[in-house]
Design an enzyme around this catalytic site. Structure first.
Site, mmCIF file in Angstrom:
data_model
loop_
_atom_site.group_PDB
_atom_site.id
_atom_site.type_symbol
_atom_site.label_atom_id
_atom_site.label_comp_id
_atom_site.label_asym_id
_atom_site.label_seq_id
_atom_site.Cartn_x
_atom_site.Cartn_y
_atom_site.Cartn_z
ATOM 1 N N LYS A 1 15.174 -0.270 5.636
ATOM 2 C CA LYS A 1 14.926 0.463 4.396
ATOM 3 C C LYS A 1 15.135 1.963 4.572
ATOM 4 C CE LYS A 1 12.217 1.322 0.402
ATOM 5 N NZ LYS A 1 11.029 1.135 -0.426
ATOM 6 N N THR B 1 6.099 0.565 2.267
ATOM 7 C CA THR B 1 7.147 1.310 2.961
ATOM 8 C C THR B 1 6.469 2.349 3.842
ATOM 9 O OG1 THR B 1 8.796 0.995 1.239
ATOM 10 C CG2 THR B 1 9.097 2.887 2.687
ATOM 11 N N LEU C 1 0.825 -1.211 0.000
ATOM 12 C CA LEU C 1 0.000 0.000 0.000
ATOM 13 C C LEU C 1 0.861 1.264 0.000
ATOM 14 C CD1 LEU C 1 -2.324 -1.591 2.630
ATOM 15 C CD2 LEU C 1 -3.040 -1.002 0.294
ATOM 16 N N PRO C 2 0.271 2.410 -0.360
ATOM 17 C CA PRO C 2 1.081 3.628 -0.541
ATOM 18 C C PRO C 2 1.649 4.236 0.740
ATOM 19 C CG PRO C 2 -1.038 3.818 -1.684
ATOM 20 C CD PRO C 2 -1.108 2.598 -0.821
ATOM 21 N N LYS D 1 9.643 10.996 0.065
ATOM 22 C CA LYS D 1 8.801 10.233 0.985
ATOM 23 C C LYS D 1 9.667 9.464 1.986
ATOM 24 C CE LYS D 1 5.926 6.150 1.424
ATOM 25 N NZ LYS D 1 5.554 4.846 0.841
#
Lengths: 298, 298, 298, 298
Positions: C170, C95, C64-65, C245
């Protein structure tokens, strides 16, 4: 006037006290039973929930720590909007992000409640003395309604524009304040390292183009301003962790707007390093110590 | 008084003119023959070299672009120190690094010449109007000697301490100024992006803790201050390349002293990017344009 | 295996396709009907909600975003946790911030569901080719269960520790990547401005202590690496807005932990300025253009 | 070959020793009599001045601490150019600013001497072992002449372009190195604060897009790389004060070129703060300690 007052922390409690002194009757809510009891002893009425407090009130005021509290106190099942009557004026005095202020006001508007944001400056001292500055985002009509009551808790009641602009004014001012204080710290520490007397340097800056509140009123170098926190071990002012909160709001709002704030972001990190070292409870002007070879010498 | 005046550029020429008006006789030196001829027409005497100018002078004043010029004009074969008589007071008004100021003064002292550093602020306008501020590093005796003459070229004559402290005061003030202007730019641009009226925001800042000269007197946002360069396309003020020079002096002095100046270094890079884009000739407050999505909208 | 796959965007759709190719049966959910139809044509089954998709599935995967979507898809009324059977393994490949990953996993655990976070790197190209890297935060048992399935969508399946550590790995890697790319840009642009051939400079850096992926594999200077986005107008790589982001997640996680990340915060602002200029859709290596006097010359 | 070797410090002395071992006869000059005596005992001849050393030499090599020394050793009254014969090849191995390298080479050229700049990397260990890297700025002919001799002191002899480009290559690489090390420090400290195992984090970074020499070879976190200075208390590597010198050269060269280097300038200030705290003698990777809450825990 019958006022609902929700959020009775270090700021809210003295603000509510000033409203009681001014003769208002208050419906009080907080999770802290001790402060509720104190204010009830001064004439306030204890409510069971924000919803309960809002019922029958002619005005609702909230003063909360952060956006999450504002959302739950206003929008929750037992929240203000579940109890408030259409047409009742409302104001949130918390310092939060402008978007949450607008979102909650929009929810209020959907049930006929005009809501303002009105964050304050002036600290706990100003809250007790009734000398706060309120930066108010509201329609002109709502501002006119709120002004007399806010004036019983503060000295400067400034209309910043529509709802949300109170928060914008506060975070933009404090963004600049956070940067200026670091700037003054760098200038004073550099002058000291290069060998100029810091009193002389401060007086030159204060009558020149470097002049700013962080230098002429709140200079971080010990011995320059007798009334500044630097003169009393950096106690009792505006804590670095509070500055950190405001810089966090500013850089987050900037992020959402894709607006760069380069010095603001660096300043935030410098206060963050100070907080990491366990000095977040000191006045924010103690950032000057990050720049001094030997703080011990003073 | 017979005064040697060396360095007749944009600042030096109007300063010399004010001394001629005050009735002094001047020995003039510069590489620019045109300005020499102009000042000779007003009564000055053209000298063949700094050495020649200094011979017989009761006071030596220099006003030069950078440290390299100061070294050669004072210490060169045909320099001031080759011609000046022991006991003659001397002052350099250039903006240079404190170490060079001290080095040259030490060389002067070795031949019995007391020398001061006295960089100015106020720009070419202040130089013409005789309203400059002089930040003077000198012994108390030398300061007392210089004060009346400097007072014929400026309004505020400030004693900063021993030789070198004039330069220190100037670079520390301008370090803070360079940072403040970026800070105001970030705060105004953020407020604009978030939707507050910039006039309202400036007025709130100017009566609050963000207050500073860069906001209340020289605000970079067009339309806020009518007399600021922002109101006239960023022309005619303090050029970004001059700010860049002063920030270069500040960060270089900091480097030599192992003194961190984090925001100062970032601010320097931002003006450097502005200069790289070919905008170094604009007033330094045009740095605000680095933060604006569409400058065209105004 | 019967797998619920929720979130079929630019990354999720090709990942689901690879699972279909590998012979799994998929319960699919997304708001985009077009992509649902496409994947149904390849053999997937369309579900009415995340809850519906999760019912009867032997494994639940989401992609998902952002954190808000993860919260609603998992915790909402019609969310995964409303439909999933106790004991079913689950993994979120989005993420997001580590705290949300932990919160959602804790909610899952309360009803007997072991959940992992497994953000990916490798972009849409890697998703299509099945060569993604998965950074997995999970118990050793859950990791062992997930590894074979993730291996059908990726090449490197790395166990980072307990739940949340996939996200941490990450954002820490991408924090460093974002900084390195700016660092390479500054070094290349400085070398060019000073007069060294940029090919020669890159080859020296790449065999020396400045060596890094941003220089030797993805060099931002046009002409240095033929396969890098710089060779094709900064198209088709990892967009600056995606880097923005991830830097936002990193600095926000750092803020919550009171951990300073000074260069990271500055890098974020530089990409933010790029995004403000309307260049957020370009590959993030186009940040080099912020440092070049005349991009037109190339 | 009869070689003049001037500058016998921590780097120059072992380099000269390697040339003596290779069978050259050396004319030696330094201000330190002890090291002169040591090298004379190995077969070198002590000269009275750089001029004296250069007379009759078939090649002149200098290795000096800073630009001021290079200027005086080459251009001074008793300097190399006062003694060297036209047509003699010459090389300066000091790390200095590119402009000084070009200026001195131009002065040499005016009297028929082709001069190269050839700064080194590899430290005192590489100087002793004869494994230095030389970054050489020279004409192709001069490079061909110098290569065999430099090859007796180093392993990689890289031709960077015309004179000055050796310095440019070195400062650009070290600018990036200084930034990368801070970037790795921020990423590792953030990961640690958020709760991932630092060994795992380093291994993920090292096989991903954050990969760089500062992480995979010289990781600043204790326990990650056994051979790195972090494993031995940050001793015996590349001192922070040396990094500070190189970042000073880079930002100063950038200033002269009006080239912004934003992260480079911030990194310089961070090492400057480290140096101010008295830790400039530690390996530069100790910058990680600026980011760690409690260094004591390890």
């Amino acid at each position: 006037m019958n006022i609902a007052f929700i959020g009775l922390g270090n700021m809210g409690a003295p603000m509510a006290r000033n409203l009681l002194k001014a003769g208002h009757s208050l419906n009080l809510f907080d999770l802290n039973q001790t402060v509720l009891a104190e204010l009830a002893a001064l004439g306030g009425t204890i409510s069971a929930s924000p919803r309960d407090a809002a019922q029958g009130a002619a005005l609702v005021i909230t003063m909360l720590p952060a956006a999450a509290h504002v959302r739950s106190v206003w929008l929750g099942e037992d929240g203000v909007l579940a109890g408030i009557a259409a047409g009742t004026p409302a104001v949130d005095c918390s310092t939060i992000d402008p978007q949450t202020a607008r979102d909650v006001a929009a929810a209020a508007a959907r049930q006929g409640v005009a809501m303002a944001d009105a964050p304050v400056s002036g600290g706990t001292g100003g809250a007790a003395a009734g000398t706060l500055t309120f930066m108010v985002g509201a329609t002109p009509e709502l501002f006119a309604t709120l002004q007399p009551v806010l004036g019983q808790m503060g000295r400067n009641i400034v209309h910043c524009g529509e709802v949300g602009t109170g928060q914008i004014a506060k975070i933009c001012n404090n963004l600049l304040l956070g940067i200026s204080m670091v700037g003054v710290s760098e200038a004073m520490a550099l002058g000291d390292a290069l060998g100029i007397d810091t009193q002389v340097l401060a007086s030159i800056i204060n009558s020149s183009t470097g002049r700013c509140w962080s230098s002429d009123t709140y200079n971080p170098w010990p011995g320059v301003i007798e009334t500044a926190p630097a003169a009393r071990g950096y106690t009792g002012g505006f804590g670095a962790d509070l500055m950190l909160k405001d810089l966090g709001l500013a850089t987050e709002a900037a992020r959402q707007a894709r607006q760069p704030v380069i010095l603001g972001a660096v300043a935030q990190q410098l206060y963050q390093a100070m907080s990491q070292r366990g000095e977040g409870g000191k006045d924010f002007s103690a950032i000057v110590n990050s720049y001094r070879k030997s703080q011990q010498d003073l």
